[in-house]
Design a protein around this motif. Structure first.
Motif, short mmCIF file in Angstrom:
data_model
loop_
_atom_site.label_atom_id
_atom_site.label_comp_id
_atom_site.label_asym_id
_atom_site.label_seq_id
_atom_site.Cartn_x
_atom_site.Cartn_y
_atom_site.Cartn_z
N LEU A 1 0.91 -0.75 -0.28
CA LEU A 1 0.18 -0.02 -0.18
C LEU A 1 0.82 1.42 -0.24
O LEU A 1 2.43 1.40 1.12
N HIS B 1 -4.65 6.19 3.39
CA HIS B 1 -5.26 5.32 4.43
C HIS B 1 -5.74 5.22 5.74
O HIS B 1 -6.78 4.83 6.05
N TYR B 2 -4.60 5.40 6.24
CA TYR B 2 -5.20 5.41 8.12
C TYR B 2 -4.94 6.50 8.73
O TYR B 2 -4.60 7.71 8.33
N LEU C 1 1.84 7.16 4.07
CA LEU C 1 0.31 6.46 4.51
C LEU C 1 -1.04 7.04 5.46
O LEU C 1 -2.24 6.39 5.33
N LYS D 1 -3.67 9.78 5.91
CA LYS D 1 -4.50 10.80 5.69
C LYS D 1 -4.49 12.05 5.99
O LYS D 1 -3.77 12.40 7.25
#
Ligand SMILES: [Zn+2]
Length: 321
Positions: free
Chosen positions: A144, A148-149, A174, A176
Motif C-alpha cells: 500500500l 489510508h490510515y 500512509l 490521511k
C-alpha cells in the motif's frame, strides 16, 4: 556485521560514545555505539545485518508479551494521544495501523473504543492473530502506498529498525491528511541512554534526540504536535547513576566493566526464578547496586522535570491540506 553512515544526514564522520555487550542474552557479544558528528543521531556501528538479527531475538525476548493483559494503563495513555485523529474522523470509524503490534493487545484495546484496527508484526515468535488484519512485513515493504490510515502508532519500535528514515517516509505516505503518527523511542540526550548502559543493545540500533526526531518528521512532511519526556507508557530507570557520579569524581568515563552485575544477569547466572526472593538475594549480595536502584527512582523524577528522561514520546500530524 555491516558498517553504516548516518541514516538521517548521511554524515560519515562519527564519534565513539561507548561500548557494551549484549546484556540480555549473550554477554560475550560486544557492540560500539557512535554518534553522528553533524546531527547527533546515535547508532550501533558496525551492526548485525538484518539477516543476522534473529539471533538477537530468541523466543525468550517475546515471552514478556504473554502477560500483556496487565498493560491497560499504558494502552490508555497511548490512546489518549490519538484524540485528534479520532475527532477528525467525524463520527466515521477511524482506522489505526499499529507497527510492531506483537500479540495485538493495543489494537484490540483501540477496537474496543470504536476504532477499526490493523497491525504490522515481523516476528515469527509473536502469537498468531486472527481477529484483525496483520501485515507480516517491515513497514517500508507494505505494498500500500497511498493515504489510508487515520493514525499510525509505533511503541518502542523505531529504535529497533535498520532504516528509520524509510519508516518515517512510509508512515507519512500512509496517513490521511490530518492523521496522526504517535511513537515512542529512547532519548539519546538522556544520561540513561548515553552513559548509564540502560539501552537494550543490539536490539536497539538507533538512538534519537528531540532534534533528530524533529528533522526526520520535517523531512517526511509531518508536523510535531507533542513531545513528552515521561514514563506514562514505558520506563527507563536510570540505574548506575551513583557509579557514574563516582567515575566523574575520579575524572574518568564510566565503562561497562565498572557497573555492577545487573539483577537480570545475576538471576541468569545463578539459575534463579525471577521474583521477590531472587530480588532480595540480589539486594543482599549487591548492596551498593540496591542503593543505586533507590537513587535511580529519585533521579528519574528529576530527569522528567528537566526533560532529560530516557524515553521520548512524540505525536506528529500530517498537515490537513
Ligand atoms: Zn547525522
Amino acid at each position: 556485521m555491516e558498517q553504516v553512515t548516518c541514516n538521517l544526514c548521511g554524515e560519515t564522520q562519527l564519534t565513539h560514545v561507548y561500548e557494551q555487550p549484549d546484556t540480555l542474552f549473550d554477554i560475550t557479544d560486544w557492540f560500539c555505539i557512535v554518534g553522528c558528528a553533524r546531527c547527533g543521531l546515535g547508532f550501533v556501528n558496525p551492526r548485525p545485518a538484518p539477516a543476522q538479527m534473529t539471533h538477537y531475538y530468541p523466543p525468550a525476548f517475546f515471552s514478556e508479551f504473554e502477560n500483556s493483559g496487565a498493560h491497560q494503563n499504558r494502552y490508555a495513555a497511548q490512546a489518549a494521544l490519538l484524540a485528534s485523529a479520532a475527532e477528525k474522523a467525524n463520527g466515521a470509524q477511524p482506522l489505526l495501523l499499529d507497527i510492531g503490534c506483537a500479540n495485538g493487545d493495543f489494537p484490540r484495546f483501540m477496537r474496543d473504543r470504536g476504532w477499526r484496527v490493523e497491525g504490522l508484526e515481523v516476528s515469527p515468535n509473536a502469537l498468531a492473530i486472527t481477529d484483525f488484519p496483520v501485515h507480516r512485513v517491515h513497514l517500508p515493504e507494505l505494498t500500500l502506498d497511498a493515504p489510508h490510515y487515520d493514525a499510525i502508532t509505533a511503541w518502542a519500535v523505531l529504535e529497533h529498525v535498520h532504516d528509520p528514515r524509510a519508516y518515517f517516509t512510509k508512515a507519512a505516505k500512509l496517513l490521511k491528511p490530518g492523521g496522526q503518527f504517535a511513537f515512542l523511542v529512547t532519548n539519546f540526550e538522556s544520561l540513561s541512554s548515553r552513559a548509564l548502559f540502560n539501552e537494550d543493545i543490539p536490539r536497539h540500533l538507533y538512538f534519537f534526540t528531540e532534534n533528530t526526531l524533529r528533522a526526520y518528521l520535517a523531512d517526511a512532511g509531518l508536523e510535531v504536535q507533542k513531545i513528552l519526556f515521561d514514563q506514562a507508557i514505558f520506563e527507563m530507570t536510570p540505574v548506575n547513576v551513583l557509579y557514574y557520579i563516582w567515575a566523574k569524581l575520579r575524572r574518568r568515563p564510566l565503562l561497562w566493566r565498572d557497573t555492577p552485575e545487573s539483577r537480570h544477569l545475576y538471576i541468569q547466572r545463578k539459575g534463579l526464578t525471577r521474583g521477590a526472593s531472587a530480588t532480595l538475594r540480589y539486594a543482599i549480595t549487591h548492596p551498593l547496586a540496591a542503593i543505586d536502584r533507590c537513587a535511580a527512582m529519585l533521579y528519574a523524577r528529576w530527569q522528567m522535570r528537566q526533560k532529560s528522561y530516557g524515553i521520548i514520546t512524540v505525536v506528529a500530524r500530517k498537515p490537513a491540506s
